[in-house]
Scaffold this motif. Structure first.
Motif, PDB file in Angstrom:
ATOM      1  N   THR A  14       0.852  -1.182   0.000  1.00  0.00           N
ATOM      2  CA  THR A  14       0.000   0.000   0.000  1.00  0.00           C
ATOM      3  C   THR A  14       0.889   1.232   0.000  1.00  0.00           C
ATOM      4  N   PRO A  15       0.703   2.122  -0.961  1.00  0.00           N
ATOM      5  CA  PRO A  15       1.537   3.323  -1.006  1.00  0.00           C
ATOM      6  C   PRO A  15       1.304   4.191   0.235  1.00  0.00           C
ATOM      7  N   THR A  16       2.396   4.751   0.751  1.00  0.00           N
ATOM      8  CA  THR A  16       2.326   5.540   1.986  1.00  0.00           C
ATOM      9  C   THR A  16       2.123   7.023   1.729  1.00  0.00           C
ATOM     10  N   GLY A  17       2.389   7.456   0.499  1.00  0.00           N
ATOM     11  CA  GLY A  17       2.364   8.885   0.208  1.00  0.00           C
ATOM     12  C   GLY A  17       3.777   9.453   0.151  1.00  0.00           C
ATOM     13  N   ASN A  18       4.764   8.678   0.638  1.00  0.00           N
ATOM     14  CA  ASN A  18       6.162   9.071   0.529  1.00  0.00           C
ATOM     15  C   ASN A  18       6.702   8.452  -0.750  1.00  0.00           C
ATOM     16  N   PHE A  19       6.590   9.196  -1.845  1.00  0.00           N
ATOM     17  CA  PHE A  19       6.923   8.660  -3.159  1.00  0.00           C
ATOM     18  C   PHE A  19       8.345   8.125  -3.228  1.00  0.00           C
ATOM     19  N   GLU A  20       9.309   8.890  -2.717  1.00  0.00           N
ATOM     20  CA  GLU A  20      10.717   8.478  -2.827  1.00  0.00           C
ATOM     21  C   GLU A  20      10.952   7.115  -2.183  1.00  0.00           C
ATOM     22  N   GLU A  21      10.457   6.921  -0.980  1.00  0.00           N
ATOM     23  CA  GLU A  21      10.656   5.641  -0.286  1.00  0.00           C
ATOM     24  C   GLU A  21       9.874   4.510  -0.960  1.00  0.00           C
ATOM     25  N   ASP A  22       8.637   4.785  -1.322  1.00  0.00           N
ATOM     26  CA  ASP A  22       7.817   3.759  -1.963  1.00  0.00           C
ATOM     27  C   ASP A  22       8.385   3.363  -3.328  1.00  0.00           C
ATOM     28  N   PHE A  23       8.871   4.348  -4.087  1.00  0.00           N
ATOM     29  CA  PHE A  23       9.397   4.041  -5.411  1.00  0.00           C
ATOM     30  C   PHE A  23      10.690   3.235  -5.308  1.00  0.00           C
ATOM     31  N   LYS A  24      11.436   3.426  -4.225  1.00  0.00           N
ATOM     32  CA  LYS A  24      12.635   2.616  -3.994  1.00  0.00           C
ATOM     33  C   LYS A  24      12.236   1.145  -3.823  1.00  0.00           C
ATOM     34  N   ILE A  25      11.116   0.886  -3.151  1.00  0.00           N
ATOM     35  CA  ILE A  25      10.607  -0.488  -3.003  1.00  0.00           C
ATOM     36  C   ILE A  25      10.327  -1.081  -4.380  1.00  0.00           C
ATOM     37  N   VAL A  26       9.686  -0.300  -5.229  1.00  0.00           N
ATOM     38  CA  VAL A  26       9.339  -0.761  -6.575  1.00  0.00           C
ATOM     39  C   VAL A  26      10.598  -1.044  -7.391  1.00  0.00           C
ATOM     40  N   GLU A  27      11.525  -0.088  -7.402  1.00  0.00           N
ATOM     41  CA  GLU A  27      12.754  -0.294  -8.177  1.00  0.00           C
ATOM     42  C   GLU A  27      13.555  -1.479  -7.661  1.00  0.00           C
ATOM     43  N   ASP A  28      13.681  -1.609  -6.349  1.00  0.00           N
ATOM     44  CA  ASP A  28      14.434  -2.738  -5.773  1.00  0.00           C
ATOM     45  C   ASP A  28      13.790  -4.072  -6.138  1.00  0.00           C
ATOM     46  N   PHE A  29      12.459  -4.092  -6.172  1.00  0.00           N
ATOM     47  CA  PHE A  29      11.750  -5.312  -6.529  1.00  0.00           C
ATOM     48  C   PHE A  29      12.082  -5.751  -7.963  1.00  0.00           C
ATOM     49  N   TYR A  30      12.140  -4.791  -8.877  1.00  0.00           N
ATOM     50  CA  TYR A  30      12.348  -5.124 -10.287  1.00  0.00           C
ATOM     51  C   TYR A  30      13.819  -5.209 -10.695  1.00  0.00           C
ATOM     52  N   ARG A  31      14.708  -4.689  -9.869  1.00  0.00           N
ATOM     53  CA  ARG A  31      16.134  -4.697 -10.217  1.00  0.00           C
ATOM     54  C   ARG A  31      16.616  -6.130 -10.482  1.00  0.00           C
ATOM     55  N   GLY A  32      17.264  -6.332 -11.627  1.00  0.00           N
ATOM     56  CA  GLY A  32      17.815  -7.635 -11.964  1.00  0.00           C
ATOM     57  C   GLY A  32      16.846  -8.594 -12.629  1.00  0.00           C
ATOM     58  N   ARG A  33      15.623  -8.200 -12.844  1.00  0.00           N
ATOM     59  CA  ARG A  33      14.675  -9.075 -13.550  1.00  0.00           C
ATOM     60  C   ARG A  33      15.106  -9.215 -15.002  1.00  0.00           C
ATOM     61  N   GLY A  34      14.764 -10.328 -15.581  1.00  0.00           N
ATOM     62  CA  GLY A  34      15.181 -10.608 -16.950  1.00  0.00           C
ATOM     63  C   GLY A  34      14.180 -10.133 -17.974  1.00  0.00           C
ATOM     64  N   ALA A  35      14.567  -9.148 -18.755  1.00  0.00           N
ATOM     65  CA  ALA A  35      13.730  -8.630 -19.835  1.00  0.00           C
ATOM     66  C   ALA A  35      13.971  -9.428 -21.115  1.00  0.00           C
ATOM     67  N   LYS A  36      12.997  -9.446 -21.985  1.00  0.00           N
ATOM     68  CA  LYS A  36      13.154 -10.082 -23.297  1.00  0.00           C
ATOM     69  C   LYS A  36      14.357  -9.437 -24.020  1.00  0.00           C
ATOM     70  N   HIS A  37      14.431  -8.117 -23.931  1.00  0.00           N
ATOM     71  CA  HIS A  37      15.544  -7.360 -24.509  1.00  0.00           C
ATOM     72  C   HIS A  37      16.219  -6.604 -23.368  1.00  0.00           C
ATOM     73  N   PRO A  38      17.195  -7.226 -22.709  1.00  0.00           N
ATOM     74  CA  PRO A  38      17.817  -6.642 -21.508  1.00  0.00           C
ATOM     75  C   PRO A  38      18.391  -5.244 -21.727  1.00  0.00           C
ATOM     76  N   GLU A  39      18.869  -4.956 -22.923  1.00  0.00           N
ATOM     77  CA  GLU A  39      19.435  -3.635 -23.194  1.00  0.00           C
ATOM     78  C   GLU A  39      18.376  -2.526 -23.147  1.00  0.00           C
ATOM     79  N   MET A  40      17.106  -2.904 -23.145  1.00  0.00           N
ATOM     80  CA  MET A  40      16.007  -1.938 -23.096  1.00  0.00           C
ATOM     81  C   MET A  40      15.423  -1.778 -21.688  1.00  0.00           C
ATOM     82  N   PHE A  41      16.001  -2.468 -20.710  1.00  0.00           N
ATOM     83  CA  PHE A  41      15.480  -2.421 -19.339  1.00  0.00           C
ATOM     84  C   PHE A  41      16.502  -1.699 -18.463  1.00  0.00           C
TER      85      PHE A  41
END
Length: 181
Positions: free
Chosen positions: A151-178
């Motif tokens: 649930t978003p807290t309203g603190n965009f910077e902290e919440d967006f860090k959660i989102v980025e950390d979650f997706y960091r290192g995921r395998g894209a079909k075209h990794p150079e585009m991620f």
């Protein structure tokens, strides 16, 4: 469609993981990485396999004949990216109009490399007072589904860090585009 989708994904070597709890009737579903048109096909099959009826935002240009009717039937909501609109308000209002609603958004906003993800998904969830489900299309592990809900807290910077950390290192079909490889 559920069984057929599982069979197709299985034949392609994909595994559907996680899901959205049955008691959660509304949320914004973020899906990444998004670097290929195949993401739509695999993602749509994964939603069918999970038994989720989702809507998704997609550029209005995709709704030209003959795809328009098919995309609408699959849950597509056309977005005019060229004009200034109140998309956050519009989508947030959709949550008020439905007892159950899952809206899928790709925060990259494009299949090309985008170092700055769109923030609209976050503000939609905040305005509609709904959680955000973090969905994946991981080509490295060949997994598609939903792994985390917050649930978003309203603190965009902290919440967006959660989102980025979650997706960091995921395998894209075209990794150079991620941007989070």
């Amino acid at each position: 469609m559920r069984i057929l989708s599982k069979i197709i994904l299985g034949l392609w070597g994909w595994k559907v993981i996680g899901g959205i709890p049955a008691d959660l009737k509304k949320c914004v579903v973020v899906v990444a990485p998004h670097t290929s048109m195949w993401d739509f096909v695999i993602g749509r099959l994964a939603w069918f396999a999970l038994g989720l009826k989702v809507k998704f935002l997609i550029k209005k240009e995709m709704f030209a004949f003959p795809l328009g009717s098919l995309l609408k039937g699959l849950g597509g909501i056309p977005v005019d990216r060229g004009k200034s609109s109140r998309l956050v308000d519009y989508v947030a209002d959709l949550f008020d109009q439905h007892k159950s609603l899952y809206i899928t958004i790709t925060p990259e906003g494009t299949r090309r490399l985008n170092p700055k993800w769109k923030k609209g998904f976050y503000y939609i969830a905040l305005k509609a007072n709904v959680p955000i489900a973090l969905g994946i299309l991981d080509y490295k592990r060949k997994e598609a589904g939903v792994e985390q809900i917050f649930t978003p807290t309203g603190n965009f910077e902290e919440d967006f860090k959660i989102v980025e950390d979650f997706y960091r290192g995921r395998g894209a079909k075209h990794p150079e585009m991620f941007n989070l490889t």
